[in-house]
Design a protein around this motif. Structure first.
Motif, short mmCIF file in Angstrom:
data_model
loop_
_atom_site.label_atom_id
_atom_site.label_comp_id
_atom_site.label_asym_id
_atom_site.label_seq_id
_atom_site.Cartn_x
_atom_site.Cartn_y
_atom_site.Cartn_z
N THR A 14 0.82 -1.22 0.00
CA THR A 14 0.00 0.00 0.00
C THR A 14 0.85 1.27 0.00
N LEU A 15 2.12 1.16 0.45
CA LEU A 15 3.01 2.33 0.44
C LEU A 15 3.97 2.31 -0.75
N GLY A 16 3.79 1.33 -1.63
CA GLY A 16 4.57 1.32 -2.86
C GLY A 16 5.99 0.82 -2.73
N GLU A 17 6.26 0.05 -1.65
CA GLU A 17 7.58 -0.56 -1.50
C GLU A 17 7.66 -1.83 -2.34
N SER A 18 8.86 -2.40 -2.42
CA SER A 18 9.02 -3.68 -3.09
C SER A 18 8.29 -4.75 -2.28
N TRP A 19 7.32 -5.40 -2.90
CA TRP A 19 6.49 -6.38 -2.20
C TRP A 19 6.99 -7.78 -2.50
N GLU A 20 7.50 -8.47 -1.48
CA GLU A 20 8.07 -9.79 -1.68
C GLU A 20 7.17 -10.89 -1.14
N GLY A 21 5.95 -10.52 -0.71
CA GLY A 21 5.00 -11.53 -0.26
C GLY A 21 5.51 -12.33 0.90
N ARG A 22 5.16 -13.62 0.93
CA ARG A 22 5.53 -14.46 2.06
C ARG A 22 7.00 -14.87 2.03
N PHE A 23 7.72 -14.51 0.97
CA PHE A 23 9.13 -14.90 0.88
C PHE A 23 10.06 -13.79 1.34
N HIS A 24 9.51 -12.82 2.07
CA HIS A 24 10.34 -11.70 2.53
C HIS A 24 11.49 -12.19 3.39
N GLU A 25 12.68 -11.82 3.02
CA GLU A 25 13.88 -12.16 3.79
C GLU A 25 14.74 -10.90 3.92
N GLU A 26 15.88 -11.05 4.58
CA GLU A 26 16.77 -9.91 4.71
C GLU A 26 17.15 -9.38 3.32
N ASP A 27 16.98 -8.10 3.13
CA ASP A 27 17.25 -7.47 1.85
C ASP A 27 18.48 -6.57 2.00
N PRO A 28 19.52 -6.77 1.18
CA PRO A 28 20.70 -5.92 1.30
C PRO A 28 20.41 -4.45 0.97
N HIS A 29 19.29 -4.19 0.28
CA HIS A 29 18.88 -2.82 -0.04
C HIS A 29 17.42 -2.66 0.34
N PRO A 30 17.13 -2.60 1.65
CA PRO A 30 15.75 -2.56 2.10
C PRO A 30 15.06 -1.26 1.70
N GLY A 31 13.72 -1.31 1.69
CA GLY A 31 12.95 -0.12 1.39
C GLY A 31 13.06 0.89 2.52
N LYS A 32 12.56 2.07 2.27
CA LYS A 32 12.73 3.16 3.23
C LYS A 32 11.45 3.48 3.99
N ARG A 33 10.31 2.89 3.60
CA ARG A 33 9.04 3.33 4.17
C ARG A 33 8.40 2.31 5.09
N VAL A 34 8.88 1.07 5.09
CA VAL A 34 8.32 0.03 5.95
C VAL A 34 9.45 -0.63 6.72
N LEU A 35 9.31 -0.69 8.03
CA LEU A 35 10.37 -1.23 8.87
C LEU A 35 9.76 -2.24 9.84
N SER A 36 10.45 -3.36 10.06
CA SER A 36 10.03 -4.34 11.06
C SER A 36 10.76 -4.08 12.36
N SER A 37 10.01 -4.02 13.44
CA SER A 37 10.57 -3.80 14.77
C SER A 37 10.52 -5.13 15.51
N GLU A 38 11.62 -5.88 15.45
CA GLU A 38 11.63 -7.24 15.98
C GLU A 38 11.58 -7.26 17.49
#
Length: 293
Positions: free
Chosen positions: A212-236
């Motif tokens: 919805t914010l126009g980031e790269s959508w990787e679906g259920r296969f989301h893993e560590e991305d060496p170039h993560p998006g700037k608008r969505v962050l996971s707070s583990e």
């Protein structure tokens, strides 16, 4: 061994930490609108104001709780190779009582006919297994395996209904908020999602905000991305509102600082010692890193 608190280097380092914390708060106060999803709550901070909305309804928890019953039985019974031990008997007896109480409560929960029938199927099958195991004072692993595999279609359908509940609930709130934002505010909108580490890949809220914010959508296969998006962050493993928003500000501040110092926006997204450690270990053990397949 750590430096003593009175050591002048410790005092100097603390001065850095204090300055960093102050700057982080300043960054957060000047950021555009930010949304945090923390458990059942969505929190929007915009223009010095704070707004709340639900991220899930009670139905989400109904589907998840019923799904956990067969999982609990598998966890309890799969390791057993002989007769039940006292602790397992007590836990099974307690589960049986709770299953009966929960089943009798569904008439007041307002579920549609098909989901209601599905919950009854799962609970009835679970209770039948518990009765059989308690009567025999042991579990036949082939019976346990047959029980678990028979539940999979209903468990996956419960998971689908829970995901749909969260997505639709979040979308209604986020769209209502976005309607009250200017176009510039919508472009600046960021999100932080509180998630446990094990559930982060494919996390429902992370997927939703990415798309919805126009980031790269990787679906259920989301893993560590060496170039993560700037608008969505996971707070583990951070389920505190202040900590979640602070992490988002840290992400922004580190990106700016990293660009200014190292000329690489994501350099501070990894341990400052990481690159040196990789080189030292490669030389010491005569190995090269192997990227995950």
């Amino acid at each position: 061994m750590a430096l003593e608190a009175t050591d002048s280097l410790s005092v100097l380092n603390q001065a850095f930490r204090d300055a960093y914390a102050a700057r982080r708060e300043a960054v957060l106060s000047r950021m555009g609108p930010v949304i945090a999803q923390i458990d059942d709550l969505l929190i929007l901070r915009k223009g010095g104001q704070r707004f709340e909305a639900p991220s899930r309804t009670r139905r989400y928890h109904v589907y998840k709780a019923v799904t956990h019953v067969p999982l609990a039985l598998h966890v309890l019974l799969a390791p057993l190779k002989d007769v039940l031990d006292d602790d397992t008997r007590i836990r099974l007896t307690t589960l049986r009582r709770l299953i009966t109480e929960v089943r009798d409560s569904f008439a007041a929960r307002g579920l549609p006919a098909e989901p209601l029938e599905r919950q009854h199927r799962v609970l009835d099958a679970s209770q039948a297994l518990v009765d059989a195991v308690l009567a025999a004072n042991r579990v036949a692993q082939e019976d346990l395996s047959a029980f678990v595999h028979a539940q999979v279609p209903d468990l996956l359908k419960n998971a689908e209904d829970a995901a749909r509940d969260q997505i639709e609930t979040m979308h209604a709130a986020v769209e209502a908020w976005k309607q009250r934002m200017t176009s510039d505010e919508r472009e600046q909108l960021r999100a932080v999602v509180a998630a446990s580490h094990m559930s982060r890949p494919g996390n429902v809220a992370t997927q939703y905000f990415a798309i919805t914010l126009g980031e790269s959508w990787e679906g259920r296969f989301h893993e560590e991305d060496p170039h993560p998006g700037k608008r969505v962050l996971s707070s583990e493993a951070t389920f505190d509102e202040a900590a979640a928003f602070s992490l988002l500000a840290t992400h922004v501040l580190d990106a700016r600082t990293s660009t200014g110092i190292f000329g690489e926006e994501t350099r501070m997204a990894r341990d400052l010692l990481a690159d040196a450690a990789e080189r030292i270990l490669a030389e010491k053990f005569q190995k090269t890193p192997e990227p995950a397949p």
